[in-house]
Design an enzyme around this catalytic site. Structure first.
Site, PDB file in Angstrom:
ATOM      1  N   CYS A   2       0.823  -1.202   0.000  1.00 42.06           N
ATOM      2  CA  CYS A   2       0.000   0.000   0.000  1.00 42.06           C
ATOM      3  C   CYS A   2       0.861   1.257   0.000  1.00 42.06           C
ATOM      4  CB  CYS A   2      -0.948   0.078   1.201  1.00 42.06           C
ATOM      5  SG  CYS A   2      -1.865  -1.425   1.468  1.00 42.06           S
ATOM      6  N   ARG A  27       2.895   0.420  -5.450  1.00 48.25           N
ATOM      7  CA  ARG A  27       2.811  -0.313  -4.183  1.00 48.25           C
ATOM      8  C   ARG A  27       1.486  -1.065  -4.032  1.00 48.25           C
ATOM      9  NH1 ARG A  27       6.718   1.939  -0.816  1.00 48.25           N
ATOM     10  NH2 ARG A  27       5.758   0.992   0.989  1.00 48.25           N
ATOM     11  N   TRP A  71      -3.065  -2.489  -1.583  1.00 47.80           N
ATOM     12  CA  TRP A  71      -2.814  -3.854  -2.031  1.00 47.80           C
ATOM     13  C   TRP A  71      -3.350  -4.734  -0.913  1.00 47.80           C
ATOM     14  CZ3 TRP A  71       0.192  -8.048  -0.266  1.00 47.80           C
ATOM     15  CH2 TRP A  71       0.375  -9.084  -1.210  1.00 47.80           C
ATOM     16  N   ASN A  95      -0.213   1.155   6.100  1.00 48.97           N
ATOM     17  CA  ASN A  95       0.523   0.224   5.243  1.00 48.97           C
ATOM     18  C   ASN A  95       1.200  -0.779   6.158  1.00 48.97           C
ATOM     19  OD1 ASN A  95       2.296  -1.007   3.396  1.00 48.97           O
ATOM     20  ND2 ASN A  95       3.833   0.590   3.687  1.00 48.97           N
ATOM     21  N   GLY A  96       1.007  -2.077   5.891  1.00 45.99           N
ATOM     22  CA  GLY A  96       1.636  -3.099   6.732  1.00 45.99           C
ATOM     23  C   GLY A  96       0.628  -4.171   7.090  1.00 45.99           C
ATOM     24  N   GLU A 462      13.442 -17.484 -14.470  1.00 42.58           N
ATOM     25  CA  GLU A 462      13.026 -16.083 -14.614  1.00 42.58           C
ATOM     26  C   GLU A 462      12.009 -15.928 -15.754  1.00 42.58           C
ATOM     27  OE1 GLU A 462      12.963 -13.597 -12.905  1.00 42.58           O
ATOM     28  OE2 GLU A 462      12.733 -11.895 -14.240  1.00 42.58           O
ATOM     29  N   LYS A 466       8.203 -14.431 -15.230  1.00 43.86           N
ATOM     30  CA  LYS A 466       7.674 -13.321 -16.038  1.00 43.86           C
ATOM     31  C   LYS A 466       6.354 -13.717 -16.675  1.00 43.86           C
ATOM     32  CE  LYS A 466       9.573 -10.973 -14.933  1.00 43.86           C
ATOM     33  NZ  LYS A 466      10.508 -10.360 -14.052  1.00 43.86           N
ATOM     34  N   GLU A 469       3.477 -13.967 -14.149  1.00 43.46           N
ATOM     35  CA  GLU A 469       3.167 -12.678 -13.565  1.00 43.46           C
ATOM     36  C   GLU A 469       2.268 -11.814 -14.453  1.00 43.46           C
ATOM     37  OE1 GLU A 469       6.811 -10.557 -12.966  1.00 43.46           O
ATOM     38  OE2 GLU A 469       5.981  -9.396 -11.313  1.00 43.46           O
ATOM     39  N   HIS A 485      11.774 -37.102 -13.660  1.00 48.73           N
ATOM     40  CA  HIS A 485      11.507 -37.632 -12.318  1.00 48.73           C
ATOM     41  C   HIS A 485      10.106 -37.280 -11.825  1.00 48.73           C
ATOM     42  CE1 HIS A 485      15.582 -39.082 -12.043  1.00 48.73           C
ATOM     43  NE2 HIS A 485      16.006 -37.895 -12.447  1.00 48.73           N
ATOM     44  N   LYS A 584       4.517  -3.493  -7.173  1.00 42.58           N
ATOM     45  CA  LYS A 584       5.942  -3.415  -7.508  1.00 42.58           C
ATOM     46  C   LYS A 584       6.818  -3.642  -6.287  1.00 42.58           C
ATOM     47  CE  LYS A 584       9.401  -2.417 -10.270  1.00 42.58           C
ATOM     48  NZ  LYS A 584       9.783  -3.554 -11.122  1.00 42.58           N
TER      49      LYS A 584
HETATM   50  O1  M6R Z   1      12.309  -4.838  -5.090  1.00 41.43           O
HETATM   51  P1  M6R Z   1      12.787  -6.268  -5.042  1.00 41.43           P
HETATM   52  O2  M6R Z   1      13.807  -6.582  -6.102  1.00 41.43           O
HETATM   53  O3  M6R Z   1      13.255  -6.677  -3.689  1.00 41.43           O
HETATM   54  O4  M6R Z   1      11.502  -7.126  -5.382  1.00 41.43           O
HETATM   55  C1  M6R Z   1      11.553  -8.522  -5.292  1.00 41.43           C
HETATM   56  C2  M6R Z   1      10.362  -9.151  -5.983  1.00 41.43           C
HETATM   57  O5  M6R Z   1       9.171  -8.744  -5.395  1.00 41.43           O
HETATM   58  C3  M6R Z   1      10.315  -8.779  -7.476  1.00 41.43           C
HETATM   59  O6  M6R Z   1      11.489  -9.144  -8.115  1.00 41.43           O
HETATM   60  C4  M6R Z   1       9.140  -9.484  -8.170  1.00 41.43           C
HETATM   61  O7  M6R Z   1       9.360 -10.846  -8.178  1.00 41.43           O
HETATM   62  C5  M6R Z   1       8.988  -8.937  -9.580  1.00 41.43           C
HETATM   63  N1  M6R Z   1       7.712  -8.310  -9.726  1.00 41.43           N
HETATM   64  C6  M6R Z   1       9.117  -9.985 -10.626  1.00 41.43           C
HETATM   65  O8  M6R Z   1       8.995  -9.425 -11.905  1.00 41.43           O
END
Ligand code: M6R
Length: 589
Positions: A2, A27, A71, A95-96, A462, A466, A469, A485, A584
């Site tokens: 948030c 956020r 969020w 926030n928290g 990775e 992506k 996500e 396996h 983010k």
């Molecule tokens: O700000 P950070 O690099 O610590 O964030 C870590 C993850 O939340 C971040 O990499 C997340 O997995 C991405 N949205 C992936 O694209």
């Protein structure tokens, strides 16, 4: 997570709150709200959805207010659960996560108090009201003592219309001052402007914003000194610059970002203290989450391969609760784009308390991570707006590969030519446009697999993250040799399988797995730097990557996978910059 913003001063609050919230949408963006005092009445406007839904509230009159973009943690994303929350005369944004909220709520209910949301945050307003004995700041302090978990708060009180009281524990909060106005926000960009001085609130501290003055307190309301934050207004105005989405724009910046992160640790005196410690390191640990964790895996591969130093990579949320062993002479790298990820911060702190030298690898100079670290390696990738990390991943790799190259040189070992990466990345960006034609074959897939071995396995992880996500397709990144396996059972006719093959020694081994999935009906998409593999009968479509040192190949090979996720997200009608359920910056556990 948030985002919080607040203003009290000579200007109208509503436009400042709305503009600040727009900048904090990274956020969270499932609902938003503002509360503004017009001198007599407190106006509260809340909406489900993004901050732009609040636009009609821009016209609100009044010079003091607070705002929030959410969020969801406790309670579904809805107007009812959107902040601000009010109980009696107290209205707040939070926030928290309040971990004992259910117990506190029961106590309030037993006293006959009524709740109007399902959030953990609302209980804080109840506690403050219950603790109030004539002093607003004291009531916030007292209530905070009863809270377990993390919080950043901005609170209004009906009897003090020109005052905002703020508090924080384990969640970031900054306050700002300009001539004629005071601000509070979750992050600097929300309030950064020419003439605004910004201060971070220390963990466990409070601030009262009133009549042009900010007073800072500790948990017992004793005055404490402010912590000024150095920042530049220039760095925080990202624009699309002709691109449809930030994600695609940020990908286009990868070659330049790699160049910027080509640090020669041998000659750069700025890092001499860090390099001195590193040369004596017997063990390396890396803690991170999400994409940054994958960067850690790639870096660890390089540390072990070219430096022969043992390196262990941990998901930060696991590391922090497993009572980790930190051997003597350990250097711990905490990798985080934002520098605010709660789990990474906690893991980093634990590593440091247990004796590790803590090096932050982050994109944000004034983040919480930089403040707790012994050394700071800034990734200088420029602000990353899209929730899906792209250029920050490549930047983290380049910087950590530079560290590995330095250490290998110091140990008299051969170092592959790192300087080739920016050029190779530019080539990879060009060929990545070809994957646009692949998307039709993924649209109706039940699941997607990414395979690789060695460094390619981390690229596969990775690529899969992506895809999940921003396309919402189930997907797995898998070590090619492990498939047989169990996971092979999931392969059906036309299941898309993306194989990453950049490691000469392992190429045929990965192709064995490709053959196994092909034999079971999978459709193979190959990302490789070996021309000869493209003609294999198993391969349905392929892209040819430019050559680059194998140890560092994830920085290049990931680019077509980022592009695949991007184009598939568009083909599925999603917003790649703001995927559902995500944010983010993940500042809660
Ligand atoms: O700000 P950070 O690099 O610590 O964030 C870590 C993850 O939340 C971040 O990499 C997340 O997995 C991405 N949205 C992936 O694209």
């Amino acid at each position: 997570m948030c985002g919080i913003v607040g203003y009290v001063g000579e200007k109208r609050a509503a436009p400042i709150l709305l503009d600040g919230l727009q900048k904090l949408e990274y956020r969270g963006y499932d609902s938003a709200g503002i509360a503004v005092f017009d001198g007599k009445i407190l106006h509260i406007v809340k909406k489900k959805g993004r901050v732009k839904e609040l636009e009609p509230a821009r016209a609100l009159r009044g010079n003091c207010g607070i705002g929030h973009t959410r969020w969801a943690t406790h309670g579904a994303p809805s107007e009812k659960n959107a902040h601000p929350h009010t109980y009696r005369k107290f209205t707040l944004v939070h926030n928290g996560i309040i971990e004992n909220a259910h117990i506190l709520r029961e106590e309030c209910l037993s006293r006959g108090e009524i709740f109007s949301s399902e959030t953990d945050s609302e209980v804080i307003a109840h506690l403050i009201s219950d603790c109030y004995e004539g002093n607003f700041a004291a009531a916030v302090c007292e209530a905070s003592k009863r809270l377990q978990g993390s919080f950043a708060l901005a609170v209004l009180f009906g009897d003090c219309p020109g005052t905002i009281v703020c508090a924080r524990r384990h969640s970031p909060l900054v306050v700002g001052r300009e001539k004629g106005g005071l601000f509070v926000a979750s992050d600097v960009p929300a309030i950064a402007a020419e003439g605004v001085e910004i201060f971070s609130l220390g963990d466990g501290e409070f601030a009262a914003l009133h009549a042009g003055e900010i007073q800072f307190f500790d948990e017992d309301l004793r005055p404490v000194l402010p912590h000024p934050v150095e920042y530049s207004c220039k760095e925080d105005a990202p624009a699309l610059g002709g691109y449809r989405h930030f994600m695609r724009k940020e990908m286009s910046e990868i070659p330049a970002v790699l160049r910027k992160n080509s640090v020669d640790f041998l000659s750069n005196s700025q890092f001499s203290a860090f390099c001195e410690v590193l040369c004596h390191a017997e063990y390396i640990q890396i803690v991170a989450c999400g994409t940054a964790y994958h960067a850690g895996l790639c870096a660890a591969y390089a540390f072990e391969k070219i430096c022969r130093v043992p390196c262990e990579v941990s998901i930060a949320s696991e590391y922090r609760y497993r009572d980790p062993i930190v051997p003597q002479n350990t250097v711990c790298f905490a990798v985080s784009q934002s520098g605010e990820t709660a789990d990474t911060l906690a893991a980093a702190q634990i590593a440091r308390e247990k004796g590790a030298f803590l090096a932050a690898v982050t994109n944000v100079a004034y983040s919480s991570l930089t403040r707790i670290s012994d050394a700071v390696l800034l990734t200088n990738a420029g602000r990353e707006v899209a929730v899906a990390a792209t250029k920050s991943f490549n930047a983290q790799l380049m910087l950590l590969y530079g560290v590995a190259a330095f250490l290998a040189t110091k140990k008299g070992r051969e170092v592959p030519p790192l300087a080739e990466l920016p050029q190779a990345a530019a080539g990879a960006l060009e060929v990545s446009e070809e994957v646009r034609g692949w998307t039709a074959h993924f649209l109706s897939a039940k699941s997607v697999f990414f395979l690789g071995r060695g460094a390619d396995y981390f690229t596969a992880l990775e690529g899969s993250l992506k895809l999940k996500e921003i396309t919402y397709l189930p997907s797995e990144g898998y070590p090619a040799g492990e498939l047989k396996h169990g996971t092979l059972a999931l392969i059906e006719k036309n299941t898309p399988v993306v194989a990453v093959v950049t490691q000469r020694e392992l190429a045929e081994k990965t192709m064995n797995a490709v053959h196994e999935v092909y034999a079971r009906g999978a459709k193979i998409f190959l990302v490789t730097r070996f021309e000869e593999l493209r003609a294999r009968k198993e391969v349905f479509a392929s892209v040819l990557l430019p050559a680059c040192p194998e140890e560092f190949s994830p920085a290049v090979a990931v680019i077509p996978l980022q592009a695949l996720a991007y184009y598939l997200s568009l083909a599925r009608g999603n917003d790649p910059d703001k995927p559902r359920n995500l944010a983010k910056s993940v500042t809660v556990e």
